[in-house]
Motif scaffolding. Structure first.
Motif, PDB file in Angstrom:
ATOM      1  N   PHE A 220      32.727  -0.871 -22.203  1.00  0.00           N
ATOM      2  CA  PHE A 220      32.165   0.489 -23.141  1.00  0.00           C
ATOM      3  C   PHE A 220      31.595   0.164 -23.897  1.00  0.00           C
ATOM      4  O   PHE A 220      30.624  -1.317 -23.751  1.00  0.00           O
ATOM      5  CB  PHE A 220      33.772   0.379 -23.522  1.00  0.00           C
ATOM      6  N   ALA A 221      31.399   0.809 -25.522  1.00  0.00           N
ATOM      7  CA  ALA A 221      30.223   0.427 -25.535  1.00  0.00           C
ATOM      8  C   ALA A 221      29.894   1.079 -27.162  1.00  0.00           C
ATOM      9  O   ALA A 221      31.057   1.818 -27.272  1.00  0.00           O
ATOM     10  CB  ALA A 221      28.868   2.635 -25.575  1.00  0.00           C
ATOM     11  N   TYR A 222      30.034   0.522 -28.242  1.00  0.00           N
ATOM     12  CA  TYR A 222      30.019   1.159 -29.944  1.00  0.00           C
ATOM     13  C   TYR A 222      28.891   2.351 -30.023  1.00  0.00           C
ATOM     14  O   TYR A 222      27.528   2.480 -29.838  1.00  0.00           O
ATOM     15  CB  TYR A 222      29.618   0.404 -31.076  1.00  0.00           C
TER      16      TYR A 222
ATOM     17  N   ILE B 189      25.324  34.410 -20.468  1.00  0.00           N
ATOM     18  CA  ILE B 189      25.730  33.223 -20.055  1.00  0.00           C
ATOM     19  C   ILE B 189      24.264  32.491 -19.850  1.00  0.00           C
ATOM     20  O   ILE B 189      24.186  31.374 -20.306  1.00  0.00           O
ATOM     21  CB  ILE B 189      26.277  33.375 -18.370  1.00  0.00           C
ATOM     22  N   VAL B 190      23.186  33.547 -19.408  1.00  0.00           N
ATOM     23  CA  VAL B 190      22.216  32.792 -20.445  1.00  0.00           C
ATOM     24  C   VAL B 190      21.991  32.237 -21.327  1.00  0.00           C
ATOM     25  O   VAL B 190      21.029  31.077 -21.608  1.00  0.00           O
ATOM     26  CB  VAL B 190      20.604  34.322 -19.177  1.00  0.00           C
ATOM     27  N   LEU B 191      22.409  32.883 -21.686  1.00  0.00           N
ATOM     28  CA  LEU B 191      21.806  32.172 -23.947  1.00  0.00           C
ATOM     29  C   LEU B 191      22.667  31.307 -24.239  1.00  0.00           C
ATOM     30  O   LEU B 191      22.281  30.293 -25.028  1.00  0.00           O
ATOM     31  CB  LEU B 191      22.683  33.481 -25.053  1.00  0.00           C
ATOM     32  N   TYR B 192      23.807  30.886 -23.256  1.00  0.00           N
ATOM     33  CA  TYR B 192      25.201  29.711 -23.664  1.00  0.00           C
ATOM     34  C   TYR B 192      24.639  29.244 -23.236  1.00  0.00           C
ATOM     35  O   TYR B 192      24.145  27.490 -24.060  1.00  0.00           O
ATOM     36  CB  TYR B 192      26.154  30.420 -23.227  1.00  0.00           C
ATOM     37  N   VAL B 193      23.942  28.860 -21.284  1.00  0.00           N
ATOM     38  CA  VAL B 193      23.146  27.798 -21.118  1.00  0.00           C
ATOM     39  C   VAL B 193      21.939  27.294 -22.109  1.00  0.00           C
ATOM     40  O   VAL B 193      22.233  26.652 -22.296  1.00  0.00           O
ATOM     41  CB  VAL B 193      23.592  27.711 -19.821  1.00  0.00           C
ATOM     42  N   THR B 194      21.397  28.382 -22.283  1.00  0.00           N
ATOM     43  CA  THR B 194      20.570  27.840 -23.190  1.00  0.00           C
ATOM     44  C   THR B 194      20.400  27.529 -24.494  1.00  0.00           C
ATOM     45  O   THR B 194      19.791  26.452 -25.082  1.00  0.00           O
ATOM     46  CB  THR B 194      19.260  29.445 -23.236  1.00  0.00           C
ATOM     47  N   GLY B 195      21.187  28.306 -25.309  1.00  0.00           N
ATOM     48  CA  GLY B 195      21.388  27.677 -26.494  1.00  0.00           C
ATOM     49  C   GLY B 195      22.474  25.866 -26.559  1.00  0.00           C
ATOM     50  O   GLY B 195      21.788  25.101 -27.029  1.00  0.00           O
ATOM     51  N   LEU B 196      22.771  25.446 -24.651  1.00  0.00           N
ATOM     52  CA  LEU B 196      23.313  24.387 -24.953  1.00  0.00           C
ATOM     53  C   LEU B 196      22.369  23.158 -24.600  1.00  0.00           C
ATOM     54  O   LEU B 196      22.311  21.724 -25.000  1.00  0.00           O
ATOM     55  CB  LEU B 196      24.171  24.314 -23.492  1.00  0.00           C
ATOM     56  N   ARG B 197      20.782  23.538 -24.058  1.00  0.00           N
ATOM     57  CA  ARG B 197      20.428  22.577 -23.846  1.00  0.00           C
ATOM     58  C   ARG B 197      19.406  22.470 -25.476  1.00  0.00           C
ATOM     59  O   ARG B 197      18.918  21.812 -25.149  1.00  0.00           O
ATOM     60  CB  ARG B 197      19.115  23.965 -22.701  1.00  0.00           C
ATOM     61  N   VAL B 198      19.188  23.496 -26.381  1.00  0.00           N
ATOM     62  CA  VAL B 198      18.891  23.635 -27.809  1.00  0.00           C
ATOM     63  C   VAL B 198      19.451  22.084 -27.964  1.00  0.00           C
ATOM     64  O   VAL B 198      19.112  21.688 -28.831  1.00  0.00           O
ATOM     65  CB  VAL B 198      18.567  24.727 -28.053  1.00  0.00           C
ATOM     66  N   ILE B 199      20.812  22.555 -28.591  1.00  0.00           N
ATOM     67  CA  ILE B 199      21.771  21.815 -29.593  1.00  0.00           C
ATOM     68  C   ILE B 199      21.573  20.527 -28.148  1.00  0.00           C
ATOM     69  O   ILE B 199      21.612  20.032 -27.566  1.00  0.00           O
ATOM     70  CB  ILE B 199      23.214  22.397 -28.985  1.00  0.00           C
ATOM     71  N   THR B 200      21.253  19.996 -29.396  1.00  0.00           N
ATOM     72  CA  THR B 200      21.397  17.879 -28.524  1.00  0.00           C
ATOM     73  C   THR B 200      22.198  17.603 -29.054  1.00  0.00           C
ATOM     74  O   THR B 200      22.989  16.790 -30.218  1.00  0.00           O
ATOM     75  CB  THR B 200      19.228  17.436 -29.600  1.00  0.00           C
ATOM     76  N   ASN B 201      23.035  16.914 -27.919  1.00  0.00           N
ATOM     77  CA  ASN B 201      24.259  15.989 -28.069  1.00  0.00           C
ATOM     78  C   ASN B 201      23.150  14.617 -27.321  1.00  0.00           C
ATOM     79  O   ASN B 201      22.810  14.591 -26.621  1.00  0.00           O
ATOM     80  CB  ASN B 201      25.276  16.570 -26.960  1.00  0.00           C
ATOM     81  N   PRO B 202      24.322  14.190 -28.065  1.00  0.00           N
ATOM     82  CA  PRO B 202      23.927  12.232 -28.183  1.00  0.00           C
ATOM     83  C   PRO B 202      24.433  11.981 -26.654  1.00  0.00           C
ATOM     84  O   PRO B 202      25.683  12.686 -26.405  1.00  0.00           O
ATOM     85  CB  PRO B 202      24.284  12.360 -29.251  1.00  0.00           C
ATOM     86  N   LYS B 203      23.362  10.878 -26.405  1.00  0.00           N
ATOM     87  CA  LYS B 203      23.456  10.808 -25.075  1.00  0.00           C
ATOM     88  C   LYS B 203      24.015   9.314 -25.210  1.00  0.00           C
ATOM     89  O   LYS B 203      24.161   8.736 -26.584  1.00  0.00           O
ATOM     90  CB  LYS B 203      22.704  10.076 -23.928  1.00  0.00           C
ATOM     91  N   PRO B 204      24.697   8.944 -24.612  1.00  0.00           N
ATOM     92  CA  PRO B 204      26.418   7.339 -24.213  1.00  0.00           C
ATOM     93  C   PRO B 204      25.648   6.563 -24.367  1.00  0.00           C
ATOM     94  O   PRO B 204      24.486   5.890 -23.835  1.00  0.00           O
ATOM     95  CB  PRO B 204      27.788   7.742 -23.638  1.00  0.00           C
ATOM     96  N   SER B 205      25.330   5.723 -25.855  1.00  0.00           N
ATOM     97  CA  SER B 205      24.618   4.372 -25.766  1.00  0.00           C
ATOM     98  C   SER B 205      24.847   3.621 -24.346  1.00  0.00           C
ATOM     99  O   SER B 205      26.177   3.424 -23.305  1.00  0.00           O
ATOM    100  CB  SER B 205      25.397   3.027 -26.079  1.00  0.00           C
ATOM    101  N   PRO B 206      24.329   1.901 -23.830  1.00  0.00           N
ATOM    102  CA  PRO B 206      24.401   1.509 -22.287  1.00  0.00           C
ATOM    103  C   PRO B 206      25.629   0.995 -22.715  1.00  0.00           C
ATOM    104  O   PRO B 206      25.361   0.174 -23.813  1.00  0.00           O
ATOM    105  CB  PRO B 206      23.041   0.968 -22.229  1.00  0.00           C
TER     106      PRO B 206
END
Length: 545
Positions: free
Chosen positions: A506-508, A204-221
């Motif tokens: 919404f945003a593009y 679980i710790v490795l999973y959560v840490t891995g998700l923090r390392v993986i950069t998921n794009p944030k939605p545009s305004p």
């Protein structure tokens, strides 16, 4: 125990409305009774045969489909006009057919158990489960409610979806169910439970840490707005009594397109935690009784619906062109399309179509639905299923489209998918590959009534938004009409079963997620591992002297 597992698998999904969060936790134990039965012994003390494993899986799958897809019965008799015994028979046949996939899962686990032993069989459970889900999508073409869809509201797990699709969530859920059984089964060795507990925490710790390392794009305004029209028309056999004319329909929906309702919901309709918002309109100086000021917007969307809109009808074309010119707004509208075809008796080929009208009123393009609904939009082996005729009276018999089409205007690209196509993640991703920076879903969920299907359908559309990291603007006939952000959250929705329209923000978005670029690569890897293990398990053991 196998039957209990079938019931438990129903609970995490919508049953008679949106599923509350507390009920989605049942997915973490739903497979446990089935696995316990598959890895047990028969009454003679021997390991289960492959046939016995298949029978247990079949019983589980039949009950799961019976509980999850019970709405087929209502769709067939209430909206399709079939007699109740026939509708019930169709539901039973449907469950008997699709239950074969759970039987395949039971077969695999029984075969792995006999060849590799209990612990290795449990380790192969998530691979086999995903492989069977992939087979459902590729062979039968009905990946309805994959196990991972139940966790669409789990922000920790949905971080996987842009990489693996919904199959990655299914893998984690199946793995957790198997790990429970490993921990329960192994109790005779010293420190075994402690070791497994520590290993679980580390994972679980490795999973959560891995998700923090993986950069998921944030939605545009949110920088754009759209008006989504909900027509609320009866469908099929429920459509009785005098009906408005085509011109009356066009006038009503055109008015809704220009003057969206000030009432909308901040979230999923009929969910206890969803607030309702009512905006106070500012009327013009003529007084409170005057017509409201038209609301400017970047896009107008009309749903797939049973209204008699045909793209060859001059009345329909003139009305849509006039609305586009008056609002200076592009329009996407669901209608029936016809293409001349001298090779067929009727002289034309009908399509379930979404037409695109440019702001200058020109019909600038269209998309024809490629993945049609069996027994709803076409009848496979039609001569054998003459009893489905009533169900087809409303929608007709369509031909599938030939290619996916995106619509471009004002520097933006819109990708459209129609109704049933939303359950196929590997197909929707092609729209973002073609440059769509927002996705449009037009649908007619009126066939479902007040059953669970409309909510199940909504959750699958939400998963498509997460997988592709795109806003989805969803216009439906009876609901759920909504705007869905790239994290799968419903930001605004219209109340169901009302003729209305809503203005949503919404945003593009740009860029491709790993899943959008590569599709079901993870699921195919699971299928490959499962196949290799099955081939090896079927080989006779070599005796060692």
């Amino acid at each position: 125990m196998a039957a209990l597992s079938g019931v438990l698998q129903v609970l995490p999904f919508p049953i008679a409305g949106p599923a509350p969060l507390w009920r989605t936790v049942f997915c973490w134990i739903a497979l446990l009774p089935l696995l316990w039965s598959l890895l047990g012994n028969d009454k003679t003390g021997n390991l289960l045969t492959v046939g016995q494993g298949a029978a247990l899986g079949y019983a589980c799958g039949f009950l799961w489909y019976l509980g999850n897809c019970y709405w087929i019965y209502q769709t067939m008799y209430l909206y399709g006009g079939l007699a109740k015994p026939i509708a019930a028979g169709i539901l039973v046949l449907f469950c008997l057919y699709l239950g074969l996939y759970h039987a395949l899962f039971g077969t695999l686990i029984a075969a792995f158990h006999k060849r590799f032993g209990r612990q290795v069989a449990l380790l192969l459970v998530p691979f086999a489960w995903v492989a069977v889900e992939l087979a459902r999508a590729r062979i039968t073409g009905l990946p309805w409610d994959l196990l991972g869809i139940s966790q669409v509201d789990n922000p920790l797990l949905t971080r996987l979806a842009p990489i693996t699709g919904a199959y990655g969530l299914s893998f984690i859920i199946a793995a957790v169910n198997a790990l429970w059984l490993i921990r329960i089964r192994i109790r005779e060795r010293r420190f075994t439970r402690l070791t497994l507990t520590i290993a679980g925490v580390v994972i679980i710790v490795l999973y959560v840490t891995g998700l923090r390392v993986i950069t998921n794009p944030k939605p545009s305004p949110t920088t754009a707005t759209a008006t989504l029209v909900q027509e609320n028309l009866e469908v099929g056999a429920a459509n009785t009594g005098p009906q408005p004319t085509t011109q009356q329909f066009l006038e009503s929906f055109s008015y809704l397109s220009r003057y969206p309702s000030p009432r909308f919901l901040l979230g999923i309709p009929e969910l206890a935690s969803t607030p309702s918002v009512y905006l106070i309109r500012q009327n013009s100086a003529e007084g409170a009784d005057s017509e409201p000021t038209p609301t400017p917007t970047d896009l107008i969307v009309w749903p797939e619906s049973p209204a008699p809109f045909q793209d060859l009808d001059p009345q329909f074309r003139n009305a849509m062109s006039a609305l586009a010119r008056a609002t200076q707004t592009p329009i996407i509208v669901g209608n029936t399309g016809f293409e001349p075809n001298s090779n067929v008796e009727r002289g034309y080929t009908p399509y379930n179509r979404a037409s695109f009208i440019a702001p200058d009123g020109v019909f600038a393009g269209h998309y024809d639905k490629m993945h049609l609904v069996p027994f709803g939009e076409y009848v496979p082996f039609k001569e054998l299923f003459f009893f489905a005729k009533n169900l087809l009276n409303e929608v007709g018999t369509f031909e599938p489209g030939k290619q996916r089409t995106v619509f471009k205007t004002s520097g933006h690209t819109y990708g459209v998918f129609i109704c049933y196509e939303s359950i196929f993640g590997d197909e929707i991703r092609h729209l973002t590959q073609q440059g769509a920076d927002v996705l449009i879903n037009v649908s007619n969920d009126g066939w479902y009534g007040d059953t669970s299907a409309a909510w199940q359908h909504l959750n699958m559309v939400r998963m498509r938004a997460i997988e592709n990291h795109r806003w989805i603007l969803r216009a439906t006939n009876t609901g759920v009409t909504a705007a869905i952000n790239p994290y799968g959250r419903v930001t605004a929705a219209a109340p169901r079963h009302q003729r209305t329209s809503i203005r949503v923000h919404f945003a593009y978005e740009n860029g491709l997620t790993f899943y959008a670029a590569h599709g079901d690569l993870f699921a195919y890897a699971c299928a490959l591992i499962t196949t290799l293990c099955l081939v090896f398990s079927l080989r006779p053991k070599v005796a060692v002297n």
